[in-house]
Design a protein around this motif. Sequence first.
Motif, PDB file in Angstrom:
ATOM      1  N   ARG A   1       0.815  -1.211   0.000  1.00 52.43           N
ATOM      2  CA  ARG A   1       0.000   0.000   0.000  1.00 52.43           C
ATOM      3  C   ARG A   1       0.851   1.265   0.000  1.00 52.43           C
ATOM      4  NH1 ARG A   1      -1.736   0.291   4.894  1.00 52.43           N
ATOM      5  NH2 ARG A   1      -3.040   2.082   4.411  1.00 52.43           N
ATOM      6  N   TYR A   2       2.169   1.115  -0.087  1.00 54.16           N
ATOM      7  CA  TYR A   2       3.058   2.268   0.060  1.00 54.16           C
ATOM      8  C   TYR A   2       2.955   3.233  -1.119  1.00 54.16           C
ATOM      9  CZ  TYR A   2       7.316   5.050   0.025  1.00 54.16           C
ATOM     10  OH  TYR A   2       8.198   6.093  -0.031  1.00 54.16           O
ATOM     11  N   THR A   3       2.828   4.500  -0.798  1.00 54.06           N
ATOM     12  CA  THR A   3       2.970   5.580  -1.768  1.00 54.06           C
ATOM     13  C   THR A   3       3.867   6.632  -1.129  1.00 54.06           C
ATOM     14  OG1 THR A   3       0.929   6.643  -0.976  1.00 54.06           O
ATOM     15  CG2 THR A   3       0.747   5.229  -2.919  1.00 54.06           C
ATOM     16  N   PRO A   4       4.813   7.186  -1.878  1.00 57.59           N
ATOM     17  CA  PRO A   4       5.738   8.166  -1.289  1.00 57.59           C
ATOM     18  C   PRO A   4       4.979   9.385  -0.763  1.00 57.59           C
ATOM     19  CG  PRO A   4       6.514   7.423  -3.437  1.00 57.59           C
ATOM     20  CD  PRO A   4       5.109   6.925  -3.296  1.00 57.59           C
ATOM     21  N   PHE A   5       5.473   9.939   0.329  1.00 57.72           N
ATOM     22  CA  PHE A   5       4.896  11.180   0.834  1.00 57.72           C
ATOM     23  C   PHE A   5       5.991  11.996   1.503  1.00 57.72           C
ATOM     24  CE2 PHE A   5       4.543   8.119   4.248  1.00 57.72           C
ATOM     25  CZ  PHE A   5       4.742   8.815   5.427  1.00 57.72           C
ATOM     26  N   SER A   6       5.863  13.311   1.418  1.00 58.54           N
ATOM     27  CA  SER A   6       6.804  14.246   2.047  1.00 58.54           C
ATOM     28  C   SER A   6       5.977  15.162   2.926  1.00 58.54           C
ATOM     29  CB  SER A   6       7.550  15.044   0.975  1.00 58.54           C
ATOM     30  OG  SER A   6       8.471  15.932   1.578  1.00 58.54           O
ATOM     31  N   PRO A   7       5.954  14.917   4.231  1.00 53.70           N
ATOM     32  CA  PRO A   7       4.953  15.509   5.089  1.00 53.70           C
ATOM     33  C   PRO A   7       5.182  16.949   5.532  1.00 53.70           C
ATOM     34  CG  PRO A   7       6.374  14.066   6.356  1.00 53.70           C
ATOM     35  CD  PRO A   7       6.800  13.944   4.932  1.00 53.70           C
ATOM     36  N   SER A   8       6.405  17.477   5.458  1.00 51.02           N
ATOM     37  CA  SER A   8       6.648  18.803   6.028  1.00 51.02           C
ATOM     38  C   SER A   8       7.924  19.393   5.460  1.00 51.02           C
ATOM     39  CB  SER A   8       6.770  18.705   7.555  1.00 51.02           C
ATOM     40  OG  SER A   8       7.982  18.069   7.907  1.00 51.02           O
ATOM     41  N   SER A   9       8.293  20.558   5.971  1.00 53.62           N
ATOM     42  CA  SER A   9       9.530  21.204   5.549  1.00 53.62           C
ATOM     43  C   SER A   9      10.748  20.504   6.135  1.00 53.62           C
ATOM     44  CB  SER A   9       9.530  22.671   5.970  1.00 53.62           C
ATOM     45  OG  SER A   9       9.380  22.784   7.380  1.00 53.62           O
ATOM     46  N   VAL A  10      10.532  19.634   7.116  1.00 50.83           N
ATOM     47  CA  VAL A  10      11.630  18.851   7.686  1.00 50.83           C
ATOM     48  C   VAL A  10      12.037  17.774   6.680  1.00 50.83           C
ATOM     49  CG1 VAL A  10      12.335  17.334   9.570  1.00 50.83           C
ATOM     50  CG2 VAL A  10      10.825  19.274  10.032  1.00 50.83           C
ATOM     51  N   GLN A  11      13.318  17.683   6.411  1.00 53.92           N
ATOM     52  CA  GLN A  11      13.826  16.715   5.454  1.00 53.92           C
ATOM     53  C   GLN A  11      14.608  15.627   6.174  1.00 53.92           C
ATOM     54  OE1 GLN A  11      13.121  16.852   2.047  1.00 53.92           O
ATOM     55  NE2 GLN A  11      11.735  18.447   2.798  1.00 53.92           N
ATOM     56  N   SER A  12      14.234  14.385   5.944  1.00 48.82           N
ATOM     57  CA  SER A  12      14.918  13.256   6.573  1.00 48.82           C
ATOM     58  C   SER A  12      15.694  12.468   5.533  1.00 48.82           C
ATOM     59  CB  SER A  12      13.918  12.347   7.289  1.00 48.82           C
ATOM     60  OG  SER A  12      13.340  13.015   8.393  1.00 48.82           O
ATOM     61  N   ARG A  13      16.878  12.037   5.923  1.00 49.03           N
ATOM     62  CA  ARG A  13      17.735  11.301   4.993  1.00 49.03           C
ATOM     63  C   ARG A  13      18.678  10.393   5.767  1.00 49.03           C
ATOM     64  NH1 ARG A  13      19.371  16.761   4.694  1.00 49.03           N
ATOM     65  NH2 ARG A  13      21.500  17.158   5.464  1.00 49.03           N
ATOM     66  N   ILE A  14      19.354   9.520   5.038  1.00 48.78           N
ATOM     67  CA  ILE A  14      20.300   8.579   5.629  1.00 48.78           C
ATOM     68  C   ILE A  14      21.475   9.335   6.230  1.00 48.78           C
ATOM     69  CG2 ILE A  14      21.985   6.788   5.048  1.00 48.78           C
ATOM     70  CD1 ILE A  14      19.976   5.729   2.998  1.00 48.78           C
ATOM     71  N   ILE A  15      21.894   8.865   7.396  1.00 47.33           N
ATOM     72  CA  ILE A  15      23.077   9.406   8.054  1.00 47.33           C
ATOM     73  C   ILE A  15      24.316   8.700   7.502  1.00 47.33           C
ATOM     74  CG2 ILE A  15      24.336   9.442  10.257  1.00 47.33           C
ATOM     75  CD1 ILE A  15      22.218  11.546  10.253  1.00 47.33           C
ATOM     76  N   ALA A  16      25.268   9.464   7.025  1.00 49.26           N
ATOM     77  CA  ALA A  16      26.510   8.895   6.501  1.00 49.26           C
ATOM     78  C   ALA A  16      27.357   8.338   7.644  1.00 49.26           C
ATOM     79  CB  ALA A  16      27.296   9.966   5.741  1.00 49.26           C
ATOM     80  N   ALA A  17      28.261   7.436   7.307  1.00 49.93           N
ATOM     81  CA  ALA A  17      29.081   6.782   8.326  1.00 49.93           C
ATOM     82  C   ALA A  17      29.833   7.794   9.177  1.00 49.93           C
ATOM     83  CB  ALA A  17      30.051   5.808   7.652  1.00 49.93           C
ATOM     84  N   GLU A  18      30.334   8.868   8.558  1.00 51.03           N
ATOM     85  CA  GLU A  18      31.106   9.856   9.307  1.00 51.03           C
ATOM     86  C   GLU A  18      30.218  10.762  10.170  1.00 51.03           C
ATOM     87  OE1 GLU A  18      30.441  11.442   5.087  1.00 51.03           O
ATOM     88  OE2 GLU A  18      30.975   9.537   6.055  1.00 51.03           O
ATOM     89  N   GLN A  19      28.885  10.608  10.056  1.00 51.82           N
ATOM     90  CA  GLN A  19      27.967  11.412  10.857  1.00 51.82           C
ATOM     91  C   GLN A  19      27.373  10.634  12.034  1.00 51.82           C
ATOM     92  OE1 GLN A  19      25.311  12.425   7.525  1.00 51.82           O
ATOM     93  NE2 GLN A  19      25.886  14.569   7.803  1.00 51.82           N
ATOM     94  N   ARG A  20      27.836   9.418  12.257  1.00 50.12           N
ATOM     95  CA  ARG A  20      27.238   8.593  13.312  1.00 50.12           C
ATOM     96  C   ARG A  20      27.371   9.235  14.691  1.00 50.12           C
ATOM     97  NH1 ARG A  20      26.006   2.788  12.680  1.00 50.12           N
ATOM     98  NH2 ARG A  20      25.671   2.475  10.457  1.00 50.12           N
ATOM     99  N   GLN A  21      28.519   9.842  14.982  1.00 54.23           N
ATOM    100  CA  GLN A  21      28.678  10.481  16.285  1.00 54.23           C
ATOM    101  C   GLN A  21      27.754  11.681  16.422  1.00 54.23           C
ATOM    102  OE1 GLN A  21      30.262   9.196  18.841  1.00 54.23           O
ATOM    103  NE2 GLN A  21      29.448  10.874  20.084  1.00 54.23           N
ATOM    104  N   LEU A  22      27.532  12.403  15.343  1.00 51.29           N
ATOM    105  CA  LEU A  22      26.570  13.512  15.353  1.00 51.29           C
ATOM    106  C   LEU A  22      25.175  12.991  15.670  1.00 51.29           C
ATOM    107  CD1 LEU A  22      25.926  16.525  14.739  1.00 51.29           C
ATOM    108  CD2 LEU A  22      25.605  15.843  12.345  1.00 51.29           C
TER     109      LEU A  22
END
Length: 264
Positions: free
Chosen positions: A121-142
């Motif tokens: 049933r999945y359809t893409p959606f972008s719910p707000s001005s907040v953008q979520s994305r994958i954390i890169a390996a060098e950003q794990r501590q962040l």
Amino acid sequence: MLIDRQLAAQLEAADAHNLRHYTTAVGQIVPASQATWALIGDATACYTGPDLPINRAVGAGSQQQWDAALFGELAAFYHQRQLPVSLELTPFCDPSLQALLALGNYRIIRWWSVLAFDMLRYTPFSPSSVQSRIIAAEQRQLWVEAMTERGQSSPMGITMANAAAARSDSQLFGAWLDDELIGCGALSINGEVATLFSTFVSPAWRRRGAQTSLIAARLAYAQAQGCRWATVLTISSSDSQRIVTRAGFGLAYNKVTLEEQRGS
């Protein structure tokens, strides 16, 4: 949502996979915890030291019958570590396990809600001005710093955040507002089931759509990986349950954590 025993077993297997990897990561970052897990019948029994909330068995009775010998092995796992037996019970557990529990003294210490999302049933959606994305390996501590509010969380919270980041199976996600990381989440995959976990949004940035954005990003990732189901485990009737329900998850079933009452 209509759930049968086969699908419930898949969701329980995903939960067990999640706890196994948490336990392994805790053992790596806190060797003194002596964290370990064991497969006992169809259950995964986890131990992460006396102070973390993962000391319980998951999946018992989901795929097989239980007898006194098997239950004794589970009891020994916890008793050898000076803990009472703690295990989860679902509506789909084999009746043999319920009969064995009736011979002891157990009480409910926590109610959980298992929620599931049908990826067909999945359809893409972008719910707000907040953008979520994958954390890169060098950003794990962040990511860990954001999860723990720059180290202001409890020692347990800091350990759990570091364990989530150290897991070999987890994919970390961040919610960004402009250039600021305001929320965190993670995902793991077991077979055809993606588990969403470790969701946190800084109190100062809540009610801006960050958690929904994190859900959307992880569902998109699960879709790209070919997952058939996505699941979330929440405390029953919590705000988290209400948020994931609004994002399209349905209640698959409720389950409880039972704890042995020793000396009573």
